[in-house]
Design a protein around this motif. Sequence first.
Motif, PDB file in Angstrom:
ATOM      1  N   LEU A   1       0.774  -1.169   0.054  1.00 35.82           N
ATOM      2  CA  LEU A   1       0.103   0.057   0.063  1.00 35.82           C
ATOM      3  C   LEU A   1       0.730   1.231  -0.007  1.00 35.82           C
ATOM      4  O   LEU A   1       1.865   1.335   0.820  1.00 35.82           O
ATOM      5  CB  LEU A   1      -0.894  -0.038   1.037  1.00 35.82           C
ATOM      6  CG  LEU A   1      -2.063  -1.020   1.203  1.00 35.82           C
ATOM      7  CD1 LEU A   1      -2.637  -0.953   2.494  1.00 35.82           C
ATOM      8  CD2 LEU A   1      -2.954  -0.760   0.330  1.00 35.82           C
ATOM      9  N   GLN A   2       0.486   2.232  -0.823  1.00 39.16           N
ATOM     10  CA  GLN A   2       1.177   3.530  -0.643  1.00 39.16           C
ATOM     11  C   GLN A   2       0.743   4.298   0.635  1.00 39.16           C
ATOM     12  O   GLN A   2      -0.250   3.866   1.291  1.00 39.16           O
ATOM     13  CB  GLN A   2       0.354   4.290  -1.922  1.00 39.16           C
ATOM     14  CG  GLN A   2       1.025   3.745  -3.213  1.00 39.16           C
ATOM     15  CD  GLN A   2       2.352   3.920  -3.589  1.00 39.16           C
ATOM     16  OE1 GLN A   2       3.182   4.686  -2.983  1.00 39.16           O
ATOM     17  NE2 GLN A   2       2.831   2.765  -4.379  1.00 39.16           N
TER      18      GLN A   2
ATOM     19  N   ASN B   1      -0.039   7.152   1.168  1.00 36.73           N
ATOM     20  CA  ASN B   1      -1.482   7.975   1.032  1.00 36.73           C
ATOM     21  C   ASN B   1      -2.706   6.940   1.288  1.00 36.73           C
ATOM     22  O   ASN B   1      -3.699   7.511   1.995  1.00 36.73           O
ATOM     23  CB  ASN B   1      -1.792   8.599  -0.053  1.00 36.73           C
ATOM     24  CG  ASN B   1      -0.787   9.923  -0.262  1.00 36.73           C
ATOM     25  OD1 ASN B   1       0.241   9.996   0.352  1.00 36.73           O
ATOM     26  ND2 ASN B   1      -1.243  10.973  -1.176  1.00 36.73           N
ATOM     27  N   TYR B   2      -2.703   5.744   0.821  1.00 32.81           N
ATOM     28  CA  TYR B   2      -3.611   4.925   0.906  1.00 32.81           C
ATOM     29  C   TYR B   2      -3.639   4.534   2.264  1.00 32.81           C
ATOM     30  O   TYR B   2      -4.759   4.289   3.223  1.00 32.81           O
ATOM     31  CB  TYR B   2      -3.488   3.504   0.075  1.00 32.81           C
ATOM     32  CG  TYR B   2      -3.656   3.865  -1.533  1.00 32.81           C
ATOM     33  CD1 TYR B   2      -4.455   5.010  -1.904  1.00 32.81           C
ATOM     34  CD2 TYR B   2      -3.072   3.099  -2.337  1.00 32.81           C
ATOM     35  CE1 TYR B   2      -4.587   5.141  -2.998  1.00 32.81           C
ATOM     36  CE2 TYR B   2      -3.322   3.376  -3.789  1.00 32.81           C
ATOM     37  CZ  TYR B   2      -3.990   4.312  -4.118  1.00 32.81           C
ATOM     38  OH  TYR B   2      -4.467   4.536  -5.420  1.00 32.81           O
TER      39      TYR B   2
ATOM     40  N   LEU C   1      -7.037   4.899   4.716  1.00 33.04           N
ATOM     41  CA  LEU C   1      -7.671   3.652   5.233  1.00 33.04           C
ATOM     42  C   LEU C   1      -7.604   3.545   6.762  1.00 33.04           C
ATOM     43  O   LEU C   1      -8.778   3.307   7.241  1.00 33.04           O
ATOM     44  CB  LEU C   1      -7.001   2.369   4.743  1.00 33.04           C
ATOM     45  CG  LEU C   1      -7.220   2.026   3.148  1.00 33.04           C
ATOM     46  CD1 LEU C   1      -6.473   0.949   2.476  1.00 33.04           C
ATOM     47  CD2 LEU C   1      -8.587   1.758   2.859  1.00 33.04           C
TER      48      LEU C   1
ATOM     49  N   PHE D   1      -6.506   9.135  -1.760  1.00 32.05           N
ATOM     50  CA  PHE D   1      -6.927   8.146  -2.513  1.00 32.05           C
ATOM     51  C   PHE D   1      -6.315   8.471  -4.119  1.00 32.05           C
ATOM     52  O   PHE D   1      -5.707   7.273  -4.859  1.00 32.05           O
ATOM     53  CB  PHE D   1      -8.296   7.729  -2.568  1.00 32.05           C
ATOM     54  CG  PHE D   1      -8.947   7.105  -1.573  1.00 32.05           C
ATOM     55  CD1 PHE D   1      -8.065   5.462  -1.466  1.00 32.05           C
ATOM     56  CD2 PHE D   1      -9.587   7.403  -0.650  1.00 32.05           C
ATOM     57  CE1 PHE D   1      -8.723   4.797  -0.274  1.00 32.05           C
ATOM     58  CE2 PHE D   1      -9.962   6.693   0.560  1.00 32.05           C
ATOM     59  CZ  PHE D   1      -9.362   5.160   0.689  1.00 32.05           C
TER      60      PHE D   1
ATOM     61  N   GLN E   1      -3.839  10.393  -4.680  1.00 34.15           N
ATOM     62  CA  GLN E   1      -2.213  10.627  -4.737  1.00 34.15           C
ATOM     63  C   GLN E   1      -1.872  11.665  -5.581  1.00 34.15           C
ATOM     64  O   GLN E   1      -0.614  11.702  -6.173  1.00 34.15           O
ATOM     65  CB  GLN E   1      -1.531   9.495  -4.959  1.00 34.15           C
ATOM     66  CG  GLN E   1      -1.792   8.147  -3.974  1.00 34.15           C
ATOM     67  CD  GLN E   1      -0.830   7.126  -4.277  1.00 34.15           C
ATOM     68  OE1 GLN E   1       0.333   7.121  -3.697  1.00 34.15           O
ATOM     69  NE2 GLN E   1      -1.056   5.974  -4.765  1.00 34.15           N
TER      70      GLN E   1
END
Length: 418
Positions: free
Chosen positions: A205-206, A208-209, A213, A270, A272
Amino acid sequence: MSAAPKPPPLDRDPELAEVVSDAMDVVSNPTDLLITLLALTLAAAVGVLVTRALKQRIGHQRPVLLTVVEYLCTPVLTLLTLGVLSLFGGSFGNPLIGLAATLLLLFLVIRFFGMAVELLFRPTLPLKIMLRAVTVVAWLALVVGVFVDRSQPLAKLYGASFKFGGINVSSQGLVAGLIGGVVIAIVALWGDKTVTKLLRRSRTLQPNYILALSRIFSVAIWIAATLAIFAASDINITALAAFGGALGIGLGLGLQKLAASYISGLIVLFEQSVRVGDNIVSNSVSGRVTRMTVRYTMIRTRDGVEAIVPNDLLTNNVIVNQSWSDRNLRLVCGVLVKGDTDLELARTLFVEAMNAQPRVLQEPAPHMYITGVNDKGIQLDGHFWISDPENGQNNVASDIYDAVLGAFRKNGVQLVAQ
């Protein structure tokens, strides 16, 4: 531990009724009552003093053992002291002491569950203090339940209820909500932290994600915790619907900008379109993104100032992201030389000055361009690339100008006074 213990009424438990009745007979005898109070005071004093000594000896280097001592040592020692006193028989073996020992045993059980919750979920200091307090509240609620049938005031207090805006609230429900609410809050906080840690450990996962989340899961966990607290308090959730709707409309109208910032934050995270470490220009703010939350983005400007930009500005305005595809940034330095200048020499000296700077990239290589010719002179612009704009742009341009001026003076290249 999620609700206050609810003992059966005395008329449905003959053994309990008999024990309470015998204990109340002791209360009517002043001598036995005084001896009982002295025994209980002595037992409690032994428990408190020994516990304090053990805590000082253990210190804070063994937190698990310290927690066990703080929860269990005092009631265990009090019970043991009462047991030793009862061995002497006589007044020390009366039913009131027996009833006190039984209630202390129940207190020990409640404290054991509180200790288990604290050791398992590691609550923060405020929640830890509240957890230890609600173990006492739960025990007091149990004691009230035992004697409720023998006291009219206690019966009224135990069965009291009132109505607030169409919502029925009872005293038992409030106690259960308090006890269950603290435990639920501790579990919810632990779940929130655990989910965040698991997301941060993800290698796919990045960032930002992960941030988006974690905020979504956090909101979901606390909504579920709030509903569970209402259920533990015996509050009808449907009765809150109308009130919640009106409150939601009021908050929606009053907090439109705040809500827009949160929603925009999720969109930015999301999509980015902006990431931590990017160099961006937003309205009059230019700098490096150092932190992102759901509500705002923090930008460190070239002046060393931290600018907090609400996320709705990032979605409603044009953003120049200098680090979107790569971190390379092109800069331009220009000089105006006289018309009779040896342009080949001036360009060579300028390119050498740019190549001499360690931050200037060799691929793509620096280039010189003639960008203007007029009656005053010839405009020469040097184009070069750097890969670390967060370390400053004016400083590298200043170093190039300094080197160019020195080289021009040595080789007789003259600038035009503007």
